[in-house]
Design an enzyme around this catalytic site. Structure first.
Site, PDB file in Angstrom:
ATOM      1  N   ASP A 168       0.311   4.198   0.976  1.00  0.00           N
ATOM      2  CA  ASP A 168       0.196   5.015   2.181  1.00  0.00           C
ATOM      3  C   ASP A 168       0.575   4.249   3.452  1.00  0.00           C
ATOM      4  O   ASP A 168       0.428   4.775   4.553  1.00  0.00           O
ATOM      5  CB  ASP A 168      -1.213   5.593   2.314  1.00  0.00           C
ATOM      6  CG  ASP A 168      -2.292   4.519   2.324  1.00  0.00           C
ATOM      7  OD1 ASP A 168      -1.955   3.326   2.130  1.00  0.00           O
ATOM      8  OD2 ASP A 168      -3.475   4.866   2.511  1.00  0.00           O
ATOM      9  N   GLU A 169       1.063   3.013   3.295  1.00  0.00           N
ATOM     10  CA  GLU A 169       1.507   2.262   4.472  1.00  0.00           C
ATOM     11  C   GLU A 169       3.006   1.978   4.376  1.00  0.00           C
ATOM     12  O   GLU A 169       3.814   2.866   4.628  1.00  0.00           O
ATOM     13  CB  GLU A 169       0.660   0.994   4.642  1.00  0.00           C
ATOM     14  CG  GLU A 169      -0.804   1.330   4.961  1.00  0.00           C
ATOM     15  CD  GLU A 169      -1.633   0.128   5.332  1.00  0.00           C
ATOM     16  OE1 GLU A 169      -1.201  -0.632   6.222  1.00  0.00           O
ATOM     17  OE2 GLU A 169      -2.716  -0.064   4.734  1.00  0.00           O
ATOM     18  N   MET A 170       3.410   0.781   3.950  1.00  0.00           N
ATOM     19  CA  MET A 170       4.845   0.487   3.882  1.00  0.00           C
ATOM     20  C   MET A 170       5.450   0.858   2.526  1.00  0.00           C
ATOM     21  O   MET A 170       6.664   0.925   2.384  1.00  0.00           O
ATOM     22  CB  MET A 170       5.080  -0.981   4.242  1.00  0.00           C
ATOM     23  CG  MET A 170       4.647  -1.282   5.680  1.00  0.00           C
ATOM     24  SD  MET A 170       4.593  -3.035   6.105  1.00  0.00           S
ATOM     25  CE  MET A 170       6.323  -3.350   6.450  1.00  0.00           C
ATOM     26  N   ALA A 195       0.841  -1.202   0.000  1.00  0.00           N
ATOM     27  CA  ALA A 195       0.000   0.000   0.000  1.00  0.00           C
ATOM     28  C   ALA A 195       0.875   1.252   0.000  1.00  0.00           C
ATOM     29  O   ALA A 195       1.746   1.409   0.867  1.00  0.00           O
ATOM     30  CB  ALA A 195      -0.921   0.006   1.212  1.00  0.00           C
TER      31      ALA A 195
END
Length: 353
Positions: free
Chosen positions: A150-152, A148
């Site tokens: 917006d994550e990792m 993702a």
């Protein structure tokens, strides 16, 4: 709970049907039968919430100690993130109940995300993953936060490239999967999923009571369980030993742009709008935050929300109806929820290769 006729009515009935002195014996027998039936009902309820004896693992990804060890290392390894500073355990911290204690998760570049970080306990029994159920297996879910943006914010190709550059990972993958080219995206997610399936809540006071230890929980918690499975209607969604039906419901929270499960339904289908997965109540944090987006900051606020029945809209679950609850009943319900907390298991951090 079954309605019980007043004693004078029962005696009068017994005198008419059976007559004379035998009436008292008949009434006593009726009361005993009612008590026995109530005990049977309670035993059946306890059985519904009794914890299983073993942890399920899929045939396509069977449990092995080597795979668990590899998955644990990957779970705690920040090299799976683009920045090299964020691991799965950053947000799913074992010291914080395998969550992060934040109102909403923080993603790549310290940008706040729209949803709260769910704990990763007891996922071996899950059938749908993420708040909106977009993953149908733990293997599929394991890939999502890694890739993702917006994550990792990684690609699986880059993850594999980084892991191949670490000499210590080659034997771990080979021990787990035994192939000539063991380091690959599929093996990364399989190992992560296997490790997560081993994360299971410990035995809580409620579990001991469900198995017959009447002293394991107090009278207030027992009354709370009766409320939970009866008047309050909590067990309609918070069912099974994990206290979740693994399904999706609109419970009438203040709505924003996040449609939850409704994002995957045609625009004409309103039933799944604002529907999110029922969270487990095992090891419930008593200090909040609560709900998929952390919008309710205390357990008192959660109780108030359910008592009021939520915001009315077409997608609101039919289970959401206003009801009354006394202060004592509120305390009893909270006392019951507290019995679902187990002592946190000690976890040894892995030695990363």
């Amino acid at each position: 709970m079954r309605a019980i006729l007043p004693i004078p009515v029962l005696i009068a009935w017994a005198m008419v049907v059976c007559g004379g002195a035998y009436a008292v014996t008949t009434c006593s027998g009726a009361a005993t039968a009612t008590a026995d039936a109530s005990q049977q009902d309670l035993a059946a309820l306890k059985a519904r919430f009794r914890r299983p004896e073993s942890v399920p693992h899929p045939k396509a990804n069977p449990l092995t100690p080597e795979k668990v060890a590899l998955g644990k290392a990957l779970f705690f390894d920040p090299r799976l993130s683009r920045s090299g500073s964020v691991s799965c355990a950053t947000c799913h911290n074992p010291s914080l109940g395998w969550s992060d204690g934040l109102t909403r998760a923080v993603g790549f570049g310290m940008v706040p995300l729209p949803r709260r970080t769910p704990p990763v306990l007891n996922l071996a029994w899950g059938t749908a993953f993420q708040w909106d159920g977009r993953a149908d297996s733990l293997e599929a879910q394991a890939r999502m936060p890694i890739t993702a943006p917006d994550e990792m914010n990684m690609s699986m190709d880059l993850v594999v490239e980084r892991l191949k550059a670490v000499p210590g990972y080659a034997p771990l993958f080979r021990n787990a999967f035994g192939s000539e080219e063991p380091i690959g995206a599929r093996h990364v997610t399989a190992a992560l999923a296997t490790f997560q399936r081993t994360l299971v809540s410990g035995e809580a006071p409620f579990d001991r009571w469900a198995l017959g230890d009447e002293s394991a929980i107090g009278a207030d918690a027992k009354r709370g369980f009766a409320l939970f499975t009866g008047k309050a209607g909590c067990a309609a969604c918070h069912s099974t030993w994990r206290f979740t039906d693994d399904s999706f419901h609109d419970i009438g929270l203040k709505a924003g742009n996040d449609l939850g499960r409704g994002k995957f339904a045609p625009p004409s289908v309103t039933a799944m709008r604002y529907a999110f997965k029922t969270p487990s109540l095992r090891d419930l944090r008593m200090e909040g935050p609560y709900m998929h987006d952390g919008q309710l900051g205390s357990l008192e606020a959660v109780l108030d929300h359910y008592i009021k029945g939520g915001e009315k809209r077409p997608s609101l679950s039919f289970e959401m109806k206003p009801f009354e609850m006394s202060e004592r009943e509120r305390r009893d319900l909270v006392a019951f929820l507290e019995t679902l907390k187990a002592e946190p298991a000690a976890i040894t951090l892995p030695q990363l290769p």
